[in-house]
Structure formats: C-alpha cells, structure tokens
Design an enzyme around this catalytic site. Sequence first.
Site, PDB file in Angstrom:
ATOM      1  CG  ASP A   1      -2.009  -1.042   1.173  1.00 27.30           C
ATOM      2  OD1 ASP A   1      -2.443  -1.377   0.056  1.00 27.30           O
ATOM      3  OD2 ASP A   1      -2.442  -1.498   2.241  1.00 27.30           O
TER       4      ASP A   1
ATOM      5  CG  ASP B   1      -6.664  -1.262  -1.598  1.00 22.32           C
ATOM      6  OD1 ASP B   1      -6.893  -2.471  -1.800  1.00 22.32           O
ATOM      7  OD2 ASP B   1      -5.773  -0.851  -0.832  1.00 22.32           O
TER       8      ASP B   1
END
Length: 168
Positions: free
Chosen positions: A114, A131
């Site tokens: 991330d 995401d």
Amino acid sequence: MLYALFSIAALALLGLDQWVKHYVTITIPLGDTQPFWPGVVELCTVHNYGAAWSSFSGMRWLLVAVTSVIVLAVLVLLLRRVVCHPLGLAACFLIMAGGLGNIIDRVRLGYVVDMFHFEFWPSYPVFNVADICVVCGAVLGVIYYLWFYEKYDGKGRGHGQADADGHQ
C-alpha cells in the site's frame, strides 16, 4: 466490443497497480513518506498483511481465497452475459482488476503493498491502486444494480430492451 475495451482498461489498471507498487517499493523505504499531493496525499511504503484497517491480518490464504471467489463470481456474471450495461461492465472490470492486483501481491509477496495516505485524515488506512479500483467498482456496482439492472439487464430483458415494451 465493450468487453474488449473494458478488458484493455482493466489490464491497464492492473499494470498501473503493479507498476506503482514496484515504484514505491524501490524508491521509498518501508515506513518513510514522500509528498505526492501536498496537504492531501502522501506516498509511503506499507506492507499490509491483512485487508482494510489490517483486518484479518495474517490470514493470507483466506484473503486470497475470498478475493479469488469474488473475482471468479464477477467473471461468471460477465461470461454468462448477466451484465451488459456499460455501467455494470465498468463495475465488474474494476472489481476484477483490483482483486487481481491484490491477489498477485498476496501470493507473490505474502502481503499487499500500500502507498497512498491521506494527510488530512491520519487514521484512514493506507491504500493502493487496486483498492481504488475495488471501491470505485463497488460503488458503480451499487448504482448499476439500484438504477439500471432491472431496466437493462433484468430477467427477460436484453440489453436496451426496456423501452421497446413500453416500460420506463
């Protein structure tokens, strides 16, 4: 034709997701940050061993299995032509691109990379391109289902057939 265009877009988003993850991994040391959009978003390298907010942390194979089932279910909807409206197609292909992006990380690395962090909302979890695809696909999917599915793709109706029999 729409399937081909959405497939190309989904592959491009999957490629972008993997490229951005590679870029931040080699340029930003784990835990460090770098400005992206000052005051709004910063880049930081984070290894997420769970899902959103690190839920299900350490359950790598469960997350791979659940995500795979979702991606396969969406693929079945597409292959059976259950979804034909462009908004529904966009939702499906976004969900598949994002799901595959995170599956690749979990299988290859054991975690998801991330990198995007809201500076103005410190408690919001760090996230990635995959995401973004999943969330946008889910939102579009809800909109499609609530306002377009019955009219365009519901049982007994072919794509664009709703107005042919006088229904609004």
